[in-house]
Scaffold this motif. Structure first.
Motif, short mmCIF file in Angstrom:
data_model
loop_
_atom_site.label_atom_id
_atom_site.label_comp_id
_atom_site.label_asym_id
_atom_site.label_seq_id
_atom_site.Cartn_x
_atom_site.Cartn_y
_atom_site.Cartn_z
N GLY A 110 0.79 -1.23 0.00
CA GLY A 110 0.00 0.00 0.00
C GLY A 110 0.82 1.27 0.00
N GLY A 111 2.13 1.15 -0.13
CA GLY A 111 2.99 2.32 -0.09
C GLY A 111 2.75 3.25 -1.27
N ASP A 112 2.39 4.48 -0.98
CA ASP A 112 2.08 5.46 -2.03
C ASP A 112 3.33 5.73 -2.87
OD1 ASP A 112 0.77 7.32 -3.57
OD2 ASP A 112 0.86 8.92 -2.07
N GLY A 113 3.22 5.54 -4.18
CA GLY A 113 4.34 5.77 -5.08
C GLY A 113 5.32 4.63 -5.17
N ILE A 114 5.10 3.56 -4.42
CA ILE A 114 6.00 2.41 -4.42
C ILE A 114 5.27 1.14 -4.87
CG2 ILE A 114 7.53 0.96 -3.04
CD1 ILE A 114 8.58 3.75 -3.41
N ASP A 115 4.16 0.85 -4.21
CA ASP A 115 3.39 -0.37 -4.50
C ASP A 115 2.52 -0.12 -5.74
OD1 ASP A 115 1.89 -2.67 -4.55
OD2 ASP A 115 1.02 -2.43 -2.56
N VAL A 116 2.92 -0.70 -6.88
CA VAL A 116 2.19 -0.45 -8.13
C VAL A 116 0.94 -1.33 -8.24
CG1 VAL A 116 4.25 0.35 -9.32
CG2 VAL A 116 3.60 -2.07 -9.48
N LYS A 287 -3.94 2.96 1.33
CA LYS A 287 -2.73 3.61 0.82
C LYS A 287 -2.00 4.26 1.98
CE LYS A 287 -2.78 5.89 -3.14
NZ LYS A 287 -2.90 6.99 -4.16
N ARG A 288 -0.67 4.06 2.03
CA ARG A 288 0.13 4.57 3.14
C ARG A 288 1.18 5.55 2.63
NH1 ARG A 288 -0.76 -0.81 4.02
NH2 ARG A 288 -1.65 -1.33 6.06
N GLN A 289 1.44 6.58 3.40
CA GLN A 289 2.57 7.47 3.16
C GLN A 289 3.78 6.89 3.90
OE1 GLN A 289 2.50 10.06 1.06
NE2 GLN A 289 0.35 9.61 0.63
N LEU A 290 4.76 6.44 3.15
CA LEU A 290 5.90 5.77 3.76
C LEU A 290 6.85 6.77 4.40
CD1 LEU A 290 6.64 3.16 0.96
CD2 LEU A 290 5.40 2.80 3.09
N LYS A 291 7.42 6.39 5.51
CA LYS A 291 8.38 7.22 6.22
C LYS A 291 9.69 6.46 6.37
CE LYS A 291 4.74 9.53 8.91
NZ LYS A 291 4.24 9.83 10.27
#
Length: 297
Positions: A110-116, A287-291
Motif C-alpha cells: 500500500g505504499g504510495d508511489g512504491i506499490d504499483v 494507501k500509506r505514506q511511507l516514512k
C-alpha cells in the motif's frame, strides 16, 4: 512462529513446481500447434476456454518463482532464468519486471508511489460506475502493464533486456513455424486470462476493502488448484517464503489466526460484487505514506 515453530519446516523450495511449469509450457506448445489450422472462431474459443486458464496459471507460477520457490534462495539466479522460461508461452515479457515490483508490494504494502498494485488516481476517479468498473476489469492486463510506468518507473536492468529478447525470439519462432493463428492464440490467451475471467477475481479479492479495517483477504475455493494456492493470501503475506503448496498447512497449523478472518469462497462473486456494489471502486484500497528509508529492487 513463537507459538507454532513447526511452520519453519515449511520454508523450503517446492521442487514439484519445476515439473508442473515444464508440463504447462509443453501443453501450451501443443495447443499452439493444434490451433494453427482451425477456423478463427475456434481459435478465439480455445484461447479463452483453455489458453487463458494456462496463461493466468502461468503468471501465478511466475509469482511463485519470484519468491524463489522453485530452486530456493540459495539459487536465486536459477529462479530468474526459470522465470524467463516460464514466461515464454505468455507471449509478452513479464517475469523479471514482475519480480522487481512484487518484492516492493510485500515490503511496502500500500505504499504510495512504491506499490504499483495500487490503482492510479485516474483509475479511481474514472472507473466509478458499474459499467466503467466492468470495463476496468476487462482492461486489467493493460493497467497492470502501464501502471508501473506511471507510479514507480525503474531503470531497465540487464535481466529485463534478456527477458525481452528471449520472448521476442520465441514469438518469432512460433510465428515462423505455425503462423498468425498460433501467435494470436498465445497473445489472446494472456490478455483474456488476465481480464474478464473467473481467475482474475483474485486481483480484487486480495486487497480491496469490502470490509473496512480488513485490507487483505484469503480465498479458499477450488480455483486454488489452478493458481498455486494464491488464494491463501493472508497466509502468503505472513510467510512469503513458504511455497503455495504448503500454505494450506500454515492455515491448518495456525487455524486460530486465520479461521475467523473475513474470507471468500468464490472469485466470480467477488467480480460481481465489485461491479454491482456502488460503495466499492478502484479507490477501495489502503494507501500509506511511507516514512524513513525505502529500499527497492
Amino acid at each position: 512462529l513463537a507459538k507454532h515453530p513447526e511452520i519453519k519446516a515449511l520454508m523450503k523450495p517446492d521442487y514439484n513446481l519445476i515439473w508442473v511449469v515444464v508440463l504447462m509450457v509443453l501443453a501450451q506448445l501443443t495447443a499452439f500447434y493444434l490451433v494453427k489450422d482451425l477456423d478463427w472462431k475456434w481459435v478465439i474459443f480455445w484461447a479463452y476456454v483453455f489458453g487463458s486458464c494456462i496463461s493466468h496459471s502461468m503468471t501465478l507460477a511466475i509469482h511463485e518463482i519470484s519468491h524463489n520457490s522453485a530452486f530456493g534462495n540459495s539459487k536465486a539466479m536459477w529462479n530468474r532464468w526459470f522465470g524467463i522460461f516460464a514466461n515464454l508461452p505468455l507471449g509478452l515479457p513479464y517475469s523479471i519486471s514482475f519480480k522487481r515490483y512484487h518484492m516492493d508490494h510485500h515490503r511496502y504494502l500500500g505504499g504510495d508511489g512504491i506499490d504499483v498494485d495500487i490503482p492510479t488516481n485516474f483509475e479511481g476517479w474514472f472507473f466509478c460506475t458499474r459499467f466503467r468498473k466492468f470495463i476496468w476489469i476487462v482492461l486489467q492486463p493493460f493497467f497492470y502493464a502501464i501502471r508501473p510506468l506511471c507510479i514507480n518507473p525503474k531503470p531497465i536492468t540487464r535481466l529485463e533486456i534478456i527477458n525481452l529478447l528471449a520472448q521476442l525470439s520465441f514469438d518469432v519462432v512460433i510465428y515462423y513455424l505455425w503462423g498468425v493463428k498460433s501467435t494470436f492464440y498465445m497473445l489472446a490467451g494472456s490478455v483474456l486470462g488476465l481480464g474478464l475471467h473467473p481467475i482474475s477475481g483474485h486481483f480484487i479479492a486480495e486487497h480491496y476493502m469490502f470490509l473496512k479495517g480488513h485490507e487483505t483477504y484469503s480465498y479458499y475455493g477450488p480455483l486454488n488448484l489452478l493458481t498455486f494456492n494464491v488464494g491463501y493470501h493472508n497466509e502468503h503475506h505472513d510467510f512469503p517464503n513458504i511455497p503455495g503448496k504448503s500454505l494450506p498447512m500454515v492455515k491448518k497449523i495456525a487455524a486460530e489466526y486465520y479461521d475467523n478472518l473475513p474470507q471468500y469462497n468464490s472469485w466470480i462473486k467477488v467480480l460481481y460484487d465489485f461491479v454491482m456494489d456502488d460503495t466499492i471502486s478502484p479507490y477501495s484500497r489502503m494507501k500509506r505514506q511511507l516514512k524513513g528509508e525505502v529500499k527497492q529492487d
